[in-house]
Design a protein around this motif. Structure first.
Motif, PDB file in Angstrom:
ATOM      1  N   ASN A 299       1.291  -1.434  -0.235  1.00  0.00           N
ATOM      2  CA  ASN A 299       0.292  -0.081  -0.263  1.00  0.00           C
ATOM      3  C   ASN A 299       0.919   1.064  -0.278  1.00  0.00           C
ATOM      4  OD1 ASN A 299      -1.956   1.962   0.395  1.00  0.00           O
ATOM      5  ND2 ASN A 299      -2.984   1.335   2.596  1.00  0.00           N
ATOM      6  N   GLY A 300       0.252   2.251  -0.391  1.00  0.00           N
ATOM      7  CA  GLY A 300       1.355   3.357  -0.756  1.00  0.00           C
ATOM      8  C   GLY A 300       2.387   3.786  -1.702  1.00  0.00           C
ATOM      9  N   ASN A 301       1.862   3.177  -2.356  1.00  0.00           N
ATOM     10  CA  ASN A 301       2.910   2.920  -3.778  1.00  0.00           C
ATOM     11  C   ASN A 301       2.286   3.158  -5.407  1.00  0.00           C
ATOM     12  OD1 ASN A 301       5.441   3.705  -5.162  1.00  0.00           O
ATOM     13  ND2 ASN A 301       5.991   0.785  -5.558  1.00  0.00           N
ATOM     14  N   PRO A 302       1.292   3.982  -5.627  1.00  0.00           N
ATOM     15  CA  PRO A 302       0.275   4.002  -6.829  1.00  0.00           C
ATOM     16  C   PRO A 302       1.161   4.832  -8.056  1.00  0.00           C
ATOM     17  CG  PRO A 302      -0.289   5.809  -5.203  1.00  0.00           C
ATOM     18  CD  PRO A 302       0.438   5.109  -4.542  1.00  0.00           C
ATOM     19  N   GLY A 303       2.412   4.862  -7.729  1.00  0.00           N
ATOM     20  CA  GLY A 303       2.814   6.000  -9.122  1.00  0.00           C
ATOM     21  C   GLY A 303       4.392   4.486  -8.898  1.00  0.00           C
ATOM     22  N   ILE A 329       4.387  18.117  -4.999  1.00  0.00           N
ATOM     23  CA  ILE A 329       3.241  17.909  -5.136  1.00  0.00           C
ATOM     24  C   ILE A 329       2.969  16.894  -3.627  1.00  0.00           C
ATOM     25  CG2 ILE A 329       1.647  15.511  -6.468  1.00  0.00           C
ATOM     26  CD1 ILE A 329       4.037  16.492  -8.905  1.00  0.00           C
ATOM     27  N   SER A 330       3.933  16.575  -3.587  1.00  0.00           N
ATOM     28  CA  SER A 330       3.556  15.614  -1.682  1.00  0.00           C
ATOM     29  C   SER A 330       4.863  15.582  -1.385  1.00  0.00           C
ATOM     30  CB  SER A 330       3.026  13.994  -1.935  1.00  0.00           C
ATOM     31  OG  SER A 330       2.633  13.659  -0.909  1.00  0.00           O
ATOM     32  N   ALA A 331       5.187  16.261  -0.153  1.00  0.00           N
ATOM     33  CA  ALA A 331       6.034  16.108   0.588  1.00  0.00           C
ATOM     34  C   ALA A 331       6.049  14.979   1.829  1.00  0.00           C
ATOM     35  CB  ALA A 331       6.360  17.234   1.436  1.00  0.00           C
ATOM     36  N   PHE A 332       5.463  13.860   1.968  1.00  0.00           N
ATOM     37  CA  PHE A 332       5.823  12.895   2.893  1.00  0.00           C
ATOM     38  C   PHE A 332       4.443  12.157   2.122  1.00  0.00           C
ATOM     39  CE2 PHE A 332       4.666  17.035   5.587  1.00  0.00           C
ATOM     40  CZ  PHE A 332       5.784  16.713   6.385  1.00  0.00           C
ATOM     41  N   HIS A 333       5.293  10.831   2.766  1.00  0.00           N
ATOM     42  CA  HIS A 333       4.613   9.391   2.057  1.00  0.00           C
ATOM     43  C   HIS A 333       5.161   8.279   3.464  1.00  0.00           C
ATOM     44  CE1 HIS A 333       4.657  10.656  -2.290  1.00  0.00           C
ATOM     45  NE2 HIS A 333       5.744  11.495  -2.394  1.00  0.00           N
ATOM     46  N   THR A 334       3.896   7.221   2.856  1.00  0.00           N
ATOM     47  CA  THR A 334       3.125   6.497   3.128  1.00  0.00           C
ATOM     48  C   THR A 334       3.172   4.816   2.629  1.00  0.00           C
ATOM     49  OG1 THR A 334       2.063   8.387   5.651  1.00  0.00           O
ATOM     50  CG2 THR A 334       2.099   5.278   5.621  1.00  0.00           C
ATOM     51  N   LEU A 335       3.778   4.526   3.621  1.00  0.00           N
ATOM     52  CA  LEU A 335       3.941   3.237   2.832  1.00  0.00           C
ATOM     53  C   LEU A 335       3.692   1.260   3.872  1.00  0.00           C
ATOM     54  CD1 LEU A 335       7.590   2.964   0.931  1.00  0.00           C
ATOM     55  CD2 LEU A 335       5.232   3.903  -0.065  1.00  0.00           C
ATOM     56  N   LEU A 336       2.871   0.562   3.064  1.00  0.00           N
ATOM     57  CA  LEU A 336       3.266  -0.597   4.292  1.00  0.00           C
ATOM     58  C   LEU A 336       3.576  -1.812   2.824  1.00  0.00           C
ATOM     59  CD1 LEU A 336       1.217  -1.264   6.771  1.00  0.00           C
ATOM     60  CD2 LEU A 336      -0.614  -2.378   5.074  1.00  0.00           C
ATOM     61  N   ILE A 337       4.323  -2.516   4.364  1.00  0.00           N
ATOM     62  CA  ILE A 337       5.150  -3.853   3.408  1.00  0.00           C
ATOM     63  C   ILE A 337       5.163  -4.130   4.234  1.00  0.00           C
ATOM     64  CG2 ILE A 337       7.713  -3.516   3.465  1.00  0.00           C
ATOM     65  CD1 ILE A 337       8.182  -0.758   2.708  1.00  0.00           C
ATOM     66  N   ALA A 357       4.989  -4.006   8.386  1.00  0.00           N
ATOM     67  CA  ALA A 357       5.560  -2.882   8.643  1.00  0.00           C
ATOM     68  C   ALA A 357       5.144  -1.273   8.109  1.00  0.00           C
ATOM     69  CB  ALA A 357       7.129  -2.864   9.116  1.00  0.00           C
ATOM     70  N   THR A 358       5.276  -0.636   8.865  1.00  0.00           N
ATOM     71  CA  THR A 358       4.721   0.884   7.655  1.00  0.00           C
ATOM     72  C   THR A 358       6.477   1.646   7.910  1.00  0.00           C
ATOM     73  OG1 THR A 358       2.345   1.003   9.086  1.00  0.00           O
ATOM     74  CG2 THR A 358       3.448   2.560   8.167  1.00  0.00           C
TER      75      THR A 358
END
Length: 608
Positions: A299-303, A329-337, A357-358
């Motif tokens: 999650n969190g990686n659409p591009g 465009i975006s200063a923050f990103h959150t990924l679920l791995i 993990a996040t």
């Protein structure tokens, strides 16, 4: 000892005295005798003294003066001299100790011969059998012996088979082997982790599956000293030993777990590469797929700006930026791995919350370079436009939309020095005449580079490319080639030279060319020029001329609108050609062959 009795001939009826008398006086030839023999048995490894008698050949009806003779492998064939026979008594003896494992039986032949060596009786086979003694220890010949058993295997699981070889007689107890385990290292958690079948040599587990837990064992490798004993395991038997190495193999009964629930990372906008390493723990064997981790961004990686790969040495997850991020465009990103093993888990184990993990990623703003749009920039202009003409106005924008910055322009590369740019508004004009035929122009395109510099600290610079396509103008007159020719003063062929013309401009400002003789100063009927094709013409004489140098003005005109004309002097040398010798000295010119002067332009024409 063995005694061989040679029994003679056909049966004779009568008293014993009559029988012997008949045998001496009967003219009937002796019948071929048959020999009834028993094998000679000799134990191997006998001690001194040698030779010693081992058997005897008896011929109860042997003619007087005859002798015994023994032949075969071990007598007169290699290995020679082991056996011999007393030629008078028939006693067979052995000369040294025997080894059954080298030769188990000897096939000999015995016969009786006369004084001249001619055979009277036989040959009759005599078999010597070597009796086995227990003189060879069991040997393990197929090592190294390495076995594997999966952790948690049921009691009685077969690990491996170990068999030894004994060179003694397999039909005796000398080679009847029994196996046992002499030592186990380490001796934890039980000194008797394994059992070996005494007859087959199969090694099996004898502990419960719970004790075969690789993660709780002091060492997952066990070494067993295996003993093989002949004589069916009796105390008098000989023994041999070998080491069996047993590996307790891992199965994927532990899932990988992240060392913490959340990870932090920072990255500058526009940068790519690894930004954070995610650490996990796994109790399984590090050399197997049950330990090796495989990471997935769920999650969190659409591009698709991020990718994660496994470090093969540390098993860490290397999270990377593969597409530059934009702070604006975006200063923050959150990924679920999530993390899994390469090998599937055993059925009673599953992945839990600790296998995800996040990752929180902060993008740092940097001063980005201005960007030209479009790039490259393209414009089409006629060559020879007036100096100061405006070509276009370039446009560059600053990606740092949240910063209030100004942009200034400058020329970066202008090979011919033709251009100027307004530093404030980006207007590009000419400072010199544009020439399509310039060596700085390639395929009618002139390339220049410009810079856009913002007011950041430090300033950032962007580069833009300008491609100017130059349209052709008829600004180049054509010219002819060659400009020198020779002809003989008595030539029968009055053709002088084939002229060609070329033009630096492009079609339609080039051919077809018009060829003319300009203002002839000699009588009109002396020279003539004739069109061959659009680019070539033939100059010829109407009559022979005296030996001299002549200058003929040739005028060539292109097809441009308006057309351009060029006048070039054609220097014609009229030479003396006698007796195959060409003399142009009197003409005041270098010596050329008239034939060569004619052949060269004609060859050039043929190529058109």
């Amino acid at each position: 000892m063995a005694e061989l009795i040679i029994v003679g001939g056909k049966d004779i009826q009568g008293s014993l005295q009559d029988i012997f008398k008949f045998a001496r006086t009967s003219p009937v030839p002796r019948q071929k005798r048959s020999i009834v023999v028993s094998p000679i048995l000799i134990p191997e490894n006998q001690r001194q003294p040698f030779p010693r008698d081992v058997g005897k050949v008896v011929d109860s009806d042997r003619p007087e003066g005859s002798k015994f003779r023994l032949t075969g492998k071990g007598v007169d064939q290699e290995p020679k001299g082991i056996f011999r026979i007393n030629e008078n008594t028939g006693s067979v003896s052995v000369t040294r100790n025997l080894d059954r494992e080298t030769i188990a039986t000897y096939q000999l032949f015995v016969e009786t011969v006369d004084v001249n060596g001619r055979t009277l009786e036989g040959p009759v086979p005599l078999e010597v059998i070597v009796i086995d003694q227990n003189d060879n220890r069991p040997i393990f010949r197929e090592g190294p012996y390495i076995g594997h058993v999966m952790e948690g295997s049921p009691t009685g699981t077969t690990v491996m088979r170990m068999t030894a070889f004994d060179a003694d007689d397999p039909a005796t107890d000398n080679a009847l082997l029994r196996y046992n385990i002499r030592q186990q290292t380490p001796d934890k958690p039980s000194p008797n982790m394994f059992y070996i079948d005494p007859e087959k040599g199969d090694i099996v587990t004898v502990v419960s599956p719970a004790l075969l837990d690789r993660e709780t064992l002091e060492n997952p490798k066990y070494e067993l000293i295996i003993e093989a004993q002949d004589m069916a395991g009796l105390d008098v038997g000989l023994t041999g030993t070998a080491t069996a190495t047993i590996m307790i193999d891992d199965k994927n009964d532990h899932s990988p777990k992240f060392t913490k629930k959340e990870f932090q990372a920072t990255v500058e906008e526009g940068a790519v590469g690894v930004i954070v390493n995610l650490t996990v723990e796994d109790k399984d064997d590090p050399t197997t797929g049950a330990w090796r981790a495989a990471y997935t961004i769920i999650n969190g990686n659409p591009g698709q700006s991020f990718e994660i790969h496994t470090n093969p040495q540390t098993n860490e997850g290397m999270l990377s930026v593969v597409k530059p991020l934009d702070y604006e465009i975006s200063a923050f990103h959150t990924l679920l791995i999530k993390v899994e093993n390469e090998d599937p888990l055993v059925p009673d184990v599953s992945y839990g919350p600790s296998s995800t993990a996040t990752v929180h990623i902060t993008v740092l703003d940097v001063n980005e370079s201005p960007v030209f749009y479009p790039d490259p920039m393209m414009v089409t202009k006629q060559e020879n436009i007036s100096v100061g003409s405006v070509l276009l106005t370039v446009n560059a924008t600053d990606p740092d939309s949240l910063q209030r910055q100004t942009i200034r322009y400058s020329v970066y590369k202008d090979p011919a020095g033709w251009l100027n740019i307004n530093p404030i508004n980006g207007t590009v004009d000419t400072t010199a005449v544009l020439d399509r035929e310039s060596p700085f122009v390639h395929n009618s395109v002139y390339t220049a580079l410009f810079l856009a510099i913002d007011s950041g600290n430090p300033p950032a610079t962007g580069t833009g490319t300008l491609l100017i396509t130059l349209e052709d103008v008829n600004d180049n007159a054509p010219f002819i080639y060659p400009t020198v020719a020779e002809v003989c003063d008595d030539a029968k062929n009055l053709s002088v030279v084939i002229l060609g013309a070329t033009d630096k401009d492009l079609h339609p400002n080039t051919d077809p060319f018009k060829f003319e003789i300009h203002k002839q100063t000699v009588p009109d009927k002396v020279w003539k020029i004739s069109k061959i094709n659009n680019t070539h013409a033939l100059v010829s004489l109407l009559q022979n001329l005296n030996k001299a140098n002549y200058h003929l003005p040739i005028m060539v005109t292109d097809s441009g609108k308006p057309p351009m004309t060029n006048i070039t002097d054609l220097r014609v040398q009229v030479c003396s050609c006698k007796n195959s010798k060409v003399d142009c000295n009197a003409a005041g010119a270098p010596h050329f062959s008239a034939a060569a002067a004619l052949l060269l332009p004609l060859f050039s024409l043929a190529r058109l």
